[in-house]
Design an enzyme around this catalytic site. Structure first.
Site, PDB file in Angstrom:
ATOM      1  N   TYR A  13     -11.665  -2.236  -5.416  1.00  0.00           N
ATOM      2  CA  TYR A  13     -12.317  -2.513  -4.133  1.00  0.00           C
ATOM      3  C   TYR A  13     -13.846  -2.494  -4.241  1.00  0.00           C
ATOM      4  CZ  TYR A  13      -8.032  -2.351  -1.296  1.00  0.00           C
ATOM      5  OH  TYR A  13      -6.814  -2.633  -0.708  1.00  0.00           O
ATOM      6  N   THR A  36      -6.318  -7.530   9.895  1.00  0.00           N
ATOM      7  CA  THR A  36      -6.535  -6.295   9.139  1.00  0.00           C
ATOM      8  C   THR A  36      -6.011  -5.073   9.896  1.00  0.00           C
ATOM      9  OG1 THR A  36      -8.492  -7.300   8.139  1.00  0.00           O
ATOM     10  CG2 THR A  36      -8.296  -4.909   7.966  1.00  0.00           C
ATOM     11  N   LYS A  41       0.820  -1.209   0.000  1.00  0.00           N
ATOM     12  CA  LYS A  41       0.000   0.000   0.000  1.00  0.00           C
ATOM     13  C   LYS A  41       0.868   1.280   0.000  1.00  0.00           C
ATOM     14  CE  LYS A  41      -4.098  -2.208   1.935  1.00  0.00           C
ATOM     15  NZ  LYS A  41      -5.271  -2.068   2.834  1.00  0.00           N
ATOM     16  N   ARG A  77       1.856  -6.907   8.674  1.00  0.00           N
ATOM     17  CA  ARG A  77       1.061  -5.744   9.087  1.00  0.00           C
ATOM     18  C   ARG A  77       1.493  -5.232  10.459  1.00  0.00           C
ATOM     19  NH1 ARG A  77      -4.855  -7.545   6.584  1.00  0.00           N
ATOM     20  NH2 ARG A  77      -4.693  -6.261   4.710  1.00  0.00           N
ATOM     21  N   HIS A  89      -2.161  -5.462   1.008  1.00  0.00           N
ATOM     22  CA  HIS A  89      -3.435  -6.114   0.697  1.00  0.00           C
ATOM     23  C   HIS A  89      -3.168  -7.593   0.467  1.00  0.00           C
ATOM     24  CE1 HIS A  89      -7.272  -6.972  -1.274  1.00  0.00           C
ATOM     25  NE2 HIS A  89      -6.565  -7.616  -2.190  1.00  0.00           N
ATOM     26  N   ARG A 120      -2.356 -14.794   4.191  1.00  0.00           N
ATOM     27  CA  ARG A 120      -3.134 -14.043   5.184  1.00  0.00           C
ATOM     28  C   ARG A 120      -2.554 -14.259   6.588  1.00  0.00           C
ATOM     29  NH1 ARG A 120      -7.273 -10.977   2.942  1.00  0.00           N
ATOM     30  NH2 ARG A 120      -7.607 -10.330   5.070  1.00  0.00           N
ATOM     31  N   GLU A 169      -8.357 -10.317  -9.005  1.00  0.00           N
ATOM     32  CA  GLU A 169      -7.425  -9.243  -8.641  1.00  0.00           C
ATOM     33  C   GLU A 169      -6.141  -9.304  -9.470  1.00  0.00           C
ATOM     34  OE1 GLU A 169      -9.171  -8.672  -4.142  1.00  0.00           O
ATOM     35  OE2 GLU A 169      -7.178  -9.537  -4.357  1.00  0.00           O
ATOM     36  N   ASN A 213      -2.449  -0.269   6.456  1.00  0.00           N
ATOM     37  CA  ASN A 213      -2.002  -1.535   7.041  1.00  0.00           C
ATOM     38  C   ASN A 213      -0.996  -2.282   6.160  1.00  0.00           C
ATOM     39  OD1 ASN A 213      -3.869  -2.206   5.149  1.00  0.00           O
ATOM     40  ND2 ASN A 213      -5.157  -3.467   6.470  1.00  0.00           N
ATOM     41  N   PHE A 255     -16.323   2.674   4.944  1.00  0.00           N
ATOM     42  CA  PHE A 255     -14.928   3.098   4.766  1.00  0.00           C
ATOM     43  C   PHE A 255     -14.506   3.162   3.297  1.00  0.00           C
ATOM     44  CE2 PHE A 255     -15.002  -1.487   5.623  1.00  0.00           C
ATOM     45  CZ  PHE A 255     -14.296  -1.997   4.542  1.00  0.00           C
TER      46      PHE A 255
HETATM   47  N1  UDP Z   1     -10.556  -0.925   6.155  1.00  0.00           N
HETATM   48  C1  UDP Z   1     -10.767   0.302   6.760  1.00  0.00           C
HETATM   49  N2  UDP Z   1     -11.714   0.380   7.761  1.00  0.00           N
HETATM   50  C2  UDP Z   1     -12.431  -0.694   8.176  1.00  0.00           C
HETATM   51  C3  UDP Z   1     -12.199  -1.935   7.556  1.00  0.00           C
HETATM   52  C4  UDP Z   1     -11.249  -2.015   6.533  1.00  0.00           C
HETATM   53  O1  UDP Z   1     -10.125   1.284   6.412  1.00  0.00           O
HETATM   54  O2  UDP Z   1     -13.263  -0.559   9.092  1.00  0.00           O
HETATM   55  C5  UDP Z   1      -9.568  -1.027   5.075  1.00  0.00           C
HETATM   56  C6  UDP Z   1      -8.332  -1.799   5.495  1.00  0.00           C
HETATM   57  O3  UDP Z   1      -7.180  -1.102   5.067  1.00  0.00           O
HETATM   58  C7  UDP Z   1      -8.473  -3.128   4.797  1.00  0.00           C
HETATM   59  C8  UDP Z   1      -9.305  -2.775   3.568  1.00  0.00           C
HETATM   60  O4  UDP Z   1     -10.147  -1.723   3.977  1.00  0.00           O
HETATM   61  O5  UDP Z   1      -7.210  -3.693   4.462  1.00  0.00           O
HETATM   62  C9  UDP Z   1     -10.149  -3.910   3.037  1.00  0.00           C
HETATM   63  O6  UDP Z   1     -10.935  -4.425   4.115  1.00  0.00           O
HETATM   64  P1  UDP Z   1     -11.022  -5.991   4.358  1.00  0.00           P
HETATM   65  O7  UDP Z   1     -12.090  -6.215   5.372  1.00  0.00           O
HETATM   66  O8  UDP Z   1     -11.150  -6.705   3.049  1.00  0.00           O
HETATM   67  O9  UDP Z   1      -9.615  -6.340   5.063  1.00  0.00           O
HETATM   68  P2  UDP Z   1      -8.358  -7.175   4.523  1.00  0.00           P
HETATM   69  O10 UDP Z   1      -8.875  -8.245   3.621  1.00  0.00           O
HETATM   70  O11 UDP Z   1      -7.468  -6.193   3.807  1.00  0.00           O
HETATM   71  O12 UDP Z   1      -7.699  -7.716   5.757  1.00  0.00           O
HETATM   72 MG    MG Z   2     -10.161  -8.191   2.026  1.00  0.00          MG
END
Ligand code: UDP
Ligand code: MG
Length: 134
Positions: free
Chosen positions: A43, A85, A3, A96, A109, A79, A120, A106, A51
């Site tokens: 996204y 996250t 990111k 992360r 991705h 993951r 993707e 974070n 968000f």
């Molecule tokens: N995100 C955020 N606020 C939230 C949840 C997610 O800014 O409350 C952002 C965060 O950077 C995350 C991305 O949105 O990586 C995508 O969310 P997801 O739930 O898919 O998390 P990830 O798969 O990246 O762990």
């Molecule tokens: Mg995700």
């Protein structure tokens, strides 16, 4: 993806090195600066989430690095490698935890399923760039 903040903080080399050390093969790699529309398309699965606007503004705020990674059980293992996250909740030693700043910034991705990984990868790379290592 690595990111924007992690790229701006020059952490990309360390993150890619860690990924390689963990046994992933890099199939393709590129640095790109997404526009807001690109980020919204990438996204789109989150388009109704509160968000979404903040996330897509952030992801189009500076260059990111996109990569296709190959490994057995890559989605689940990656993951685990990146951690939760929210970096504050991520396990010690995860990407992360080490390089993330907050929930939005974070560091990286990761795809959440083989099916979404295919979508993707195709967002960033052509068929020729998606060749697997033998
Ligand atoms: N995100 C955020 N606020 C939230 C949840 C997610 O800014 O409350 C952002 C965060 O950077 C995350 C991305 O949105 O990586 C995508 O969310 P997801 O739930 O898919 O998390 P990830 O798969 O990246 O762990
Ligand atoms: Mg995700």
């Amino acid at each position: 993806m690595i990111k924007p903040t992690a790229v701006a903080q020059k952490k990309a080399g360390k993150i890619l090195d860690r990924i390689l050390e963990e046994g992933y093969l890099i199939i393709s790699l590129k640095m790109v600066h997404l526009c807001k529309r690109d980020a919204e398309a990438f996204y789109s699965i989150h388009k109704d989430r509160p968000f979404f606007a903040e996330l897509t503004s952030y992801m189009s705020s500076g260059p990111i690095i996109a990569a296709i990674l190959q490994k057995n059980n890559a989605v689940d293992d990656y993951r685990t490698l990146i951690g939760s996250t929210n970096p504050a909740d991520a396990a010690e030693g995860t990407i992360r935890k080490l390089y993330g700043t907050d929930l939005g910034k974070n560091a990286v991705h990761g795809s959440d399923s083989d099916e979404n990984a295919e979508v993707e990868c195709s967002f960033f790379f052509s068929g020729m760039e998606k060749m697997k290592w033998k």
